[in-house]
Design a protein around this motif. Sequence first.
Motif, PDB file in Angstrom:
ATOM      1  N   GLN A 109       0.821  -1.205   0.000  1.00  0.00           N
ATOM      2  CA  GLN A 109       0.000   0.000   0.000  1.00  0.00           C
ATOM      3  C   GLN A 109       0.861   1.264   0.000  1.00  0.00           C
ATOM      4  OE1 GLN A 109      -0.769  -2.555   2.142  1.00  0.00           O
ATOM      5  NE2 GLN A 109      -2.978  -2.876   2.119  1.00  0.00           N
TER       6      GLN A 109
ATOM      7  N   GLY B  84       2.355   8.829   0.668  1.00  0.00           N
ATOM      8  CA  GLY B  84       1.849   7.465   0.757  1.00  0.00           C
ATOM      9  C   GLY B  84       1.963   6.808   2.111  1.00  0.00           C
ATOM     10  N   SER B  85       2.300   7.574   3.162  1.00  0.00           N
ATOM     11  CA  SER B  85       2.511   6.938   4.470  1.00  0.00           C
ATOM     12  C   SER B  85       1.190   6.466   5.095  1.00  0.00           C
ATOM     13  CB  SER B  85       3.226   7.900   5.421  1.00  0.00           C
ATOM     14  OG  SER B  85       2.436   9.042   5.655  1.00  0.00           O
ATOM     15  N   GLY B  86       0.074   7.102   4.713  1.00  0.00           N
ATOM     16  CA  GLY B  86      -1.219   6.701   5.272  1.00  0.00           C
ATOM     17  C   GLY B  86      -2.003   7.838   5.903  1.00  0.00           C
ATOM     18  N   LYS B  87      -1.675   9.067   5.535  1.00  0.00           N
ATOM     19  CA  LYS B  87      -2.320  10.234   6.148  1.00  0.00           C
ATOM     20  C   LYS B  87      -3.837  10.259   5.959  1.00  0.00           C
ATOM     21  CE  LYS B  87       0.332  12.779   3.595  1.00  0.00           C
ATOM     22  NZ  LYS B  87       1.200  11.678   3.164  1.00  0.00           N
ATOM     23  N   THR B  88      -4.256  10.220   4.693  1.00  0.00           N
ATOM     24  CA  THR B  88      -5.685  10.394   4.404  1.00  0.00           C
ATOM     25  C   THR B  88      -6.517   9.275   5.038  1.00  0.00           C
ATOM     26  OG1 THR B  88      -5.022  11.447   2.342  1.00  0.00           O
ATOM     27  CG2 THR B  88      -7.331  10.794   2.527  1.00  0.00           C
ATOM     28  N   THR B  89      -6.024   8.053   4.926  1.00  0.00           N
ATOM     29  CA  THR B  89      -6.726   6.910   5.508  1.00  0.00           C
ATOM     30  C   THR B  89      -6.777   7.028   7.034  1.00  0.00           C
ATOM     31  OG1 THR B  89      -5.832   5.618   3.691  1.00  0.00           O
ATOM     32  CG2 THR B  89      -6.792   4.386   5.524  1.00  0.00           C
ATOM     33  N   LYS B  93     -10.079   7.170   9.542  1.00  0.00           N
ATOM     34  CA  LYS B  93     -10.287   6.268  10.681  1.00  0.00           C
ATOM     35  C   LYS B  93     -10.350   7.034  12.008  1.00  0.00           C
ATOM     36  CE  LYS B  93      -6.749   3.610   9.460  1.00  0.00           C
ATOM     37  NZ  LYS B  93      -5.805   2.473   9.412  1.00  0.00           N
ATOM     38  N   ARG B 114      -2.353  16.104  -4.980  1.00  0.00           N
ATOM     39  CA  ARG B 114      -2.332  14.754  -5.538  1.00  0.00           C
ATOM     40  C   ARG B 114      -3.620  14.406  -6.266  1.00  0.00           C
ATOM     41  NH1 ARG B 114      -3.068   9.812  -2.557  1.00  0.00           N
ATOM     42  NH2 ARG B 114      -4.942  10.067  -3.802  1.00  0.00           N
ATOM     43  N   GLN B 120     -10.838  11.162  -2.477  1.00  0.00           N
ATOM     44  CA  GLN B 120     -10.526  10.113  -1.496  1.00  0.00           C
ATOM     45  C   GLN B 120     -11.028  10.512  -0.101  1.00  0.00           C
ATOM     46  OE1 GLN B 120      -6.319   9.509  -1.055  1.00  0.00           O
ATOM     47  NE2 GLN B 120      -6.521   7.679   0.197  1.00  0.00           N
ATOM     48  N   LYS B 228      -0.185   1.135   9.087  1.00  0.00           N
ATOM     49  CA  LYS B 228       0.173  -0.137   8.451  1.00  0.00           C
ATOM     50  C   LYS B 228       0.886  -1.111   9.398  1.00  0.00           C
ATOM     51  CE  LYS B 228       0.849   2.666   4.306  1.00  0.00           C
ATOM     52  NZ  LYS B 228       1.678   2.992   3.152  1.00  0.00           N
ATOM     53  N   ASP B 230      -0.453  -3.523  10.662  1.00  0.00           N
ATOM     54  CA  ASP B 230      -1.053  -4.845  10.476  1.00  0.00           C
ATOM     55  C   ASP B 230      -0.197  -5.751   9.590  1.00  0.00           C
ATOM     56  OD1 ASP B 230      -1.852  -2.715   8.739  1.00  0.00           O
ATOM     57  OD2 ASP B 230      -3.325  -3.997   7.782  1.00  0.00           O
ATOM     58  N   GLY B 253      -2.270   2.349  13.051  1.00  0.00           N
ATOM     59  CA  GLY B 253      -3.173   1.946  11.979  1.00  0.00           C
ATOM     60  C   GLY B 253      -3.054   0.454  11.772  1.00  0.00           C
ATOM     61  N   GLU B 256      -7.093  -1.160   6.414  1.00  0.00           N
ATOM     62  CA  GLU B 256      -7.669  -0.143   5.542  1.00  0.00           C
ATOM     63  C   GLU B 256      -9.136   0.134   5.851  1.00  0.00           C
ATOM     64  OE1 GLU B 256      -5.955  -0.254   1.354  1.00  0.00           O
ATOM     65  OE2 GLU B 256      -5.691  -2.344   1.958  1.00  0.00           O
TER      66      GLU B 256
HETATM   67  N1  LIG Z   1      -2.869  -2.332   5.544  1.00  0.00           N
HETATM   68  C1  LIG Z   1      -2.970  -1.033   5.823  1.00  0.00           C
HETATM   69  N2  LIG Z   1      -3.036  -0.142   4.808  1.00  0.00           N
HETATM   70  C2  LIG Z   1      -3.129   1.170   5.120  1.00  0.00           C
HETATM   71  C3  LIG Z   1      -3.153   1.636   6.451  1.00  0.00           C
HETATM   72  N3  LIG Z   1      -3.224   2.979   6.414  1.00  0.00           N
HETATM   73  C4  LIG Z   1      -3.263   3.336   5.113  1.00  0.00           C
HETATM   74  N4  LIG Z   1      -3.212   2.240   4.316  1.00  0.00           N
HETATM   75  C5  LIG Z   1      -3.206   2.190   2.845  1.00  0.00           C
HETATM   76  O1  LIG Z   1      -2.028   2.830   2.387  1.00  0.00           O
HETATM   77  C6  LIG Z   1      -2.274   3.472   1.151  1.00  0.00           C
HETATM   78  C7  LIG Z   1      -1.879   4.910   1.246  1.00  0.00           C
HETATM   79  O2  LIG Z   1      -2.730   5.533   2.193  1.00  0.00           O
HETATM   80  P1  LIG Z   1      -3.173   7.054   2.090  1.00  0.00           P
HETATM   81  O3  LIG Z   1      -4.032   7.333   3.266  1.00  0.00           O
HETATM   82  O4  LIG Z   1      -3.686   7.380   0.764  1.00  0.00           O
HETATM   83  O5  LIG Z   1      -1.747   7.727   2.303  1.00  0.00           O
HETATM   84  P2  LIG Z   1      -1.381   9.256   2.245  1.00  0.00           P
HETATM   85  O6  LIG Z   1      -0.296   9.465   3.221  1.00  0.00           O
HETATM   86  O7  LIG Z   1      -2.592  10.084   2.408  1.00  0.00           O
HETATM   87  O8  LIG Z   1      -0.823   9.378   0.750  1.00  0.00           O
HETATM   88  P3  LIG Z   1      -0.516  10.715  -0.078  1.00  0.00           P
HETATM   89  O9  LIG Z   1      -1.627  11.648   0.201  1.00  0.00           O
HETATM   90  O10 LIG Z   1      -0.456  10.252  -1.476  1.00  0.00           O
HETATM   91  O11 LIG Z   1       0.794  11.204   0.417  1.00  0.00           O
HETATM   92  C8  LIG Z   1      -3.751   3.260   0.839  1.00  0.00           C
HETATM   93  O12 LIG Z   1      -3.863   2.135  -0.011  1.00  0.00           O
HETATM   94  C9  LIG Z   1      -4.345   2.945   2.197  1.00  0.00           C
HETATM   95  O13 LIG Z   1      -5.494   2.140   2.099  1.00  0.00           O
HETATM   96  C10 LIG Z   1      -3.066   0.662   7.510  1.00  0.00           C
HETATM   97  O14 LIG Z   1      -3.042   0.959   8.698  1.00  0.00           O
HETATM   98  N5  LIG Z   1      -2.963  -0.652   7.129  1.00  0.00           N
END
Ligand SMILES: Nc1nc2c(ncn2[C@@H]2O[C@H](COP(=O)(O)OP(=O)(O)OP(=O)(O)O)[C@@H](O)[C@H]2O)c(=O)[nH]1
Lengths: 296, 276
Positions: A109, B84-89, B93, B114, B120, B228, B230, B253, B256
């Motif tokens: 991911q 891509g570290s997982g900010k938006t997700t 949550k 982006r 998203q 991530k 998990d 986290g 997803e």
């Molecule tokens: N398995 C898992 N995947 C996660 C977790 N948090 C985020 N993801 C996944 O990681 C990917 C990137 O997550 P985003 O939330 O888009 O990351 P971001 O930091 O907002 O990315 P940018 O805005 O592009 O910098 C996505 O596919 C999410 O579903 C987690 O705790 N576990």
Amino acid sequence: MFDSLSEGLQSAFKSLRGKGKLTEGNMRDGLEIVRKSLLEADVSYPVVQDFMGHVTERALGKRVLLSLRPHEELVSIVHSELVSLLGPVDSSLHLRKEGPTIIMLCGLQGSGKTTTCGKLAQLLKEENIKATLVAADLQRPAAIEQLHVIGRQLDVPVYSEPQNKNPVEVCQNGVAKAKADGARVVILDTAGRLAIDEELMAELSRIDKKVAPDQVYLVVDGMTGQDAVNSADAFNKSLELDGVIMTKLDGDARGGALLSVKHVTGVPIKFMGTGEHMDALEPFRPEGMAGRILQM
Amino acid sequence: SEGRLVDEEFLEQLFARLIRTDMGNGPAEEIRDEIATRFRGRVVHFEEVLDSITQQVQTMLEQQAAPLNLSGKPTVILVVGVNGSGKTTSIGKLAYFLHNSGKKVMLGAGDTFRAAAVQQLTIWSERIGCDIVTGASGADPASVAFQTIEKAIEMQSDVAIIDTAGRLQTQTKLMQELDKIRRVVGKKIEDAPHEVLLVLDSTAGQNALSQAKGFSEVAGCTGIVLAKLDGSARGGVILPIRKQFQLPVKFVGLGEGIEDIAEFDAKSFAHALFAD
Ligand SMILES: Nc1nc2c(ncn2[C@@H]2O[C@H](COP(=O)(O)OP(=O)(O)OP(=O)(O)O)[C@@H](O)[C@H]2O)c(=O)[nH]1
Ligand SMILES: Nc1nc2c(ncn2[C@@H]2O[C@H](COP(=O)(O)OP(=O)(O)OP(=O)(O)O)[C@@H](O)[C@H]2O)c(=O)[nH]1
Ligand SMILES: [K+]
Ligand SMILES: [Mg+2]
Ligand SMILES: [Mg+2]
């Protein structure tokens, strides 16, 4: 610590004088500095151990003028060993003479798959090769829209089926459509997944079996740490990878995970992602990467 | 089992286990050397030694326990981190977590760069059933942040969470943008942002230290979300980060899905660190 590996090694060999050979004894401190440097660069532990074995073997018995910079001898052995392990260079996409070439990107991911799909399409566009992108990530919110935005930006067609929940079908239909449209390359953007997620890894294998992509590339985040060996191994076992692309190398990550990935998969490293823009993709160069990993 | 002699081989095996967590050379050497001093030449059980290290790690991380500061009216949470570290997700949550605990949440789609980042976050707001403020693609993120705060005040939200575009800590110009967001937000509400959460990817290695340093210096981080966790990566790099930058982990986290977030628990983290 030392500013550079070179400086550290220079100090480790300070006490050596005269002419002689490199031995395990007189190299011990120097080798330990190399080992630490690789671990700091995020090369996975078992890979470092293996690598140090090679380096020691190559260095042992080397006649050196001990008074004349024996550290340089070791640095050069380490560097050239890294270069040879990271190579050989092959950034060709191995396009078929006839019919569309199918390229599938996969990875953890957030590693940079979707962005890299766009970058590959851009690269092909520069060579006047028609590509189609297929939105096969049906997991991540707005993943399909993300690929469409990129496609519009590049003026490259994007195939998607917003209602279909089956990525295998989407890929099959996407390939058929691309064929009908006369595209020479089809690039499949798959959903990010954890290597330990058996269900999603099985789904990836199903796409691989049913769609039979010509090239399957693992997209690896340049900031990845020790876990790189495990994830790369799992992807390689489910899919038989054909290449690796490492992203986010525009920052200050040393990117040692690349050595781990290369070590476990054995497939060529194709490209390096060096930015968020569509033209930020460079063919892989082992010399530069070796220097970066060693921070020299 | 009968236990093993603590010799060089034992210590190297221990070192390998420590390195595998991504804690880095320094901490791994420190722990290995301490075990060497205490036990060298004695016969011990490998697992007992790991247990004792687990205890130490737990204690060290527990001292840093720090709940989310929700004292603002509204509380403003800024979320930052590399691409891509997982900010938006994590925002999705976290918003759901707060929403479920009875807070009225407002999201701000501050990633105007982006592709489809706004869509998203919008999907997340729909899943949660909370409000969101969005700007046009390419709009000034600071102005989106400002509008988010205004709207949160108007709607009497308890918490406003602002997303930002991923950026690398080495990109000076983009980092300055975070400082600007901070200042704009602070002008509207005293003490805001109340939390600046740095989202780290658990798969990250030693570069996470550089991330913690870079983002703390410019954006004044107050805590970490370790996303991530998990996967099979351990996230051990938070040990040196805690030591060097006093940054507590606030959430982890774990997937997803909308419920896949948990408040940081030192005990379970420490145990997972050395689990097989
Ligand atoms: N398995 C898992 N995947 C996660 C977790 N948090 C985020 N993801 C996944 O990681 C990917 C990137 O997550 P985003 O939330 O888009 O990351 P971001 O930091 O907002 O990315 P940018 O805005 O592009 O910098 C996505 O596919 C999410 O579903 C987690 O705790 N576990
Ligand atoms: N700085 C930098 N950012 C990159 C690079 N490649 C991708 N990114 C960014 O990394 C983030 C994640 O990229 P995506 O292409 O969405 O990653 P993904 O692997 O498709 O993510 P999922 O589909 O959620 O698994 C985005 O913010 C991209 O802009 C790169 O080479 N350098
Ligand atoms: K990542
Ligand atoms: Mg994607
Ligand atoms: Mg985002």
